[in-house]
Design a protein around this motif. Structure first.
Motif, mmCIF file in Angstrom:
data_model
loop_
_atom_site.group_PDB
_atom_site.id
_atom_site.type_symbol
_atom_site.label_atom_id
_atom_site.label_comp_id
_atom_site.label_asym_id
_atom_site.label_seq_id
_atom_site.Cartn_x
_atom_site.Cartn_y
_atom_site.Cartn_z
ATOM 1 N N CYS A 10 0.846 -1.203 0.000
ATOM 2 C CA CYS A 10 0.000 0.000 0.000
ATOM 3 C C CYS A 10 0.878 1.248 0.000
ATOM 4 C CB CYS A 10 -0.864 -0.034 1.253
ATOM 5 S SG CYS A 10 -1.847 1.459 1.507
ATOM 6 N N PRO A 11 0.448 2.315 -0.689
ATOM 7 C CA PRO A 11 1.237 3.560 -0.709
ATOM 8 C C PRO A 11 1.080 4.406 0.556
ATOM 9 C CG PRO A 11 -0.712 3.809 -2.059
ATOM 10 C CD PRO A 11 -0.718 2.381 -1.604
ATOM 11 N N ALA A 12 0.585 3.795 1.624
ATOM 12 C CA ALA A 12 0.478 4.471 2.937
ATOM 13 C C ALA A 12 -0.571 5.573 2.946
ATOM 14 C CB ALA A 12 1.846 4.988 3.388
ATOM 15 N N TYR A 13 -1.719 5.231 2.460
ATOM 16 C CA TYR A 13 -2.817 6.207 2.440
ATOM 17 C C TYR A 13 -3.102 6.762 3.837
ATOM 18 C CZ TYR A 13 -7.503 8.132 2.047
ATOM 19 O OH TYR A 13 -8.589 8.955 2.122
ATOM 20 N N TYR A 101 -7.462 -0.330 1.837
ATOM 21 C CA TYR A 101 -6.816 -1.486 1.207
ATOM 22 C C TYR A 101 -7.832 -2.322 0.426
ATOM 23 C CZ TYR A 101 -3.437 -5.148 0.383
ATOM 24 O OH TYR A 101 -2.586 -6.036 -0.227
ATOM 25 N N ASP A 102 -9.037 -2.460 0.965
ATOM 26 C CA ASP A 102 -10.109 -3.172 0.248
ATOM 27 C C ASP A 102 -10.372 -2.490 -1.096
ATOM 28 O OD1 ASP A 102 -10.449 -5.010 2.257
ATOM 29 O OD2 ASP A 102 -12.232 -4.060 3.108
ATOM 30 N N PHE A 103 -10.481 -1.161 -1.049
ATOM 31 C CA PHE A 103 -10.727 -0.368 -2.258
ATOM 32 C C PHE A 103 -9.565 -0.508 -3.245
ATOM 33 C CE2 PHE A 103 -9.898 4.016 -4.011
ATOM 34 C CZ PHE A 103 -10.851 3.971 -5.021
ATOM 35 N N LEU A 104 -8.352 -0.421 -2.718
ATOM 36 C CA LEU A 104 -7.150 -0.503 -3.552
ATOM 37 C C LEU A 104 -7.051 -1.854 -4.266
ATOM 38 C CD1 LEU A 104 -4.451 1.058 -4.186
ATOM 39 C CD2 LEU A 104 -3.441 -0.205 -2.284
ATOM 40 N N THR A 105 -7.274 -2.933 -3.522
ATOM 41 C CA THR A 105 -7.151 -4.265 -4.140
ATOM 42 C C THR A 105 -8.268 -4.504 -5.159
ATOM 43 O OG1 THR A 105 -8.172 -5.164 -2.149
ATOM 44 C CG2 THR A 105 -5.834 -5.471 -2.370
ATOM 45 N N PHE A 106 -9.462 -3.990 -4.854
ATOM 46 C CA PHE A 106 -10.575 -4.115 -5.797
ATOM 47 C C PHE A 106 -10.207 -3.431 -7.116
ATOM 48 C CE2 PHE A 106 -14.356 -2.370 -7.824
ATOM 49 C CZ PHE A 106 -15.181 -3.475 -7.906
ATOM 50 N N GLU A 107 -9.693 -2.202 -7.022
ATOM 51 C CA GLU A 107 -9.333 -1.441 -8.223
ATOM 52 C C GLU A 107 -8.135 -2.070 -8.953
ATOM 53 O OE1 GLU A 107 -10.740 1.014 -9.809
ATOM 54 O OE2 GLU A 107 -12.385 1.268 -8.404
ATOM 55 N N ARG A 108 -7.166 -2.565 -8.207
ATOM 56 C CA ARG A 108 -6.000 -3.191 -8.839
ATOM 57 C C ARG A 108 -6.410 -4.446 -9.606
ATOM 58 N NH1 ARG A 108 -1.311 -2.343 -4.143
ATOM 59 N NH2 ARG A 108 -0.752 -0.243 -4.823
ATOM 60 N N TRP A 116 -1.194 -0.207 -9.274
ATOM 61 C CA TRP A 116 -2.033 0.978 -9.404
ATOM 62 C C TRP A 116 -2.227 1.645 -8.044
ATOM 63 C CZ3 TRP A 116 -7.049 2.513 -7.863
ATOM 64 C CH2 TRP A 116 -7.544 3.640 -8.548
ATOM 65 N N VAL A 117 -2.182 2.985 -8.038
ATOM 66 C CA VAL A 117 -2.343 3.725 -6.782
ATOM 67 C C VAL A 117 -3.589 4.593 -6.851
ATOM 68 C CG1 VAL A 117 -1.381 5.541 -5.321
ATOM 69 C CG2 VAL A 117 0.116 3.764 -6.225
ATOM 70 N N ALA A 118 -4.480 4.368 -5.904
ATOM 71 C CA ALA A 118 -5.681 5.192 -5.809
ATOM 72 C C ALA A 118 -5.322 6.472 -5.069
ATOM 73 C CB ALA A 118 -6.765 4.448 -5.043
ATOM 74 N N THR A 119 -5.663 7.607 -5.664
ATOM 75 C CA THR A 119 -5.324 8.876 -5.024
ATOM 76 C C THR A 119 -6.591 9.560 -4.510
ATOM 77 O OG1 THR A 119 -5.502 10.089 -7.086
ATOM 78 C CG2 THR A 119 -3.340 9.211 -6.525
ATOM 79 N N THR A 120 -6.375 10.640 -3.818
ATOM 80 C CA THR A 120 -7.524 11.359 -3.266
ATOM 81 C C THR A 120 -7.849 12.595 -4.083
ATOM 82 O OG1 THR A 120 -5.988 12.443 -1.780
ATOM 83 C CG2 THR A 120 -7.207 10.571 -0.914
#
Ligand code: SF4
Ligand code: SF4
Length: 121
Positions: A10-13, A101-108, A116-120
């Motif tokens: 994780c990119p440490a959101y 992390y749930d959101f990140l893995t779903f999107e990846r 892939w990195v989800a940003t704000t």
């Protein structure tokens, strides 16, 4: 409870949260870690928060989340003071799941891109 997140991927959101509150014990730990006084540590590493007497961790600019805790290594996305990190960082997310992390893995998975990195923003 088993952990359903992996901070190493994780990119440490969570470290980009604007209001990461530190208490007196946390400042003492940071002071010991850097071999300086508590007053100096508070000045160097924290800023005034919303509530009276509240201190929050200082931020640095960040390529993914606009700003992030100054203790993040921008390349490795790891905490550079892991052993001396504040209590709030030790406790988070505190349950078996991390929403980001749930959101990140779903999107990846959806994008078939494991980096892939989800940003704000
Ligand atoms: S956002 Fe979640 S998965 Fe990412 S570093 Fe923080 S606790 Fe770990
Ligand atoms: S002290 Fe470490 S774990 Fe806590 S917010 Fe900063 S980088 Fe993240």
């Amino acid at each position: 409870m088993a952990r359903h997140y992996d901070c190493d991927k994780c990119p440490a959101y969570c470290c980009s949260y604007a209001r990461i509150i530190v208490e007196a014990d946390d400042i003492e730990r940071l002071a010991d870690h850097f071999g300086i006084g508590a007053k100096e540590a508070s000045k160097q590493f924290t800023v005034k928060g919303e509530e009276k007497g509240e201190r929050i961790l200082r931020h640095q600019e960040d390529e993914h989340f606009t700003t992030i805790c100054q203790f993040i290594d921008p390349k490795t996305r790891g905490c550079t003071i892991y052993e001396a990190r504040p209590a709030i960082c030790r406790e988070f997310p505190g349950k078996g799941r991390c929403g980001y992390y749930d959101f990140l893995t779903f999107e990846r998975d959806a994008q078939e891109d494991p980096d892939w990195v989800a940003t704000t923003g």
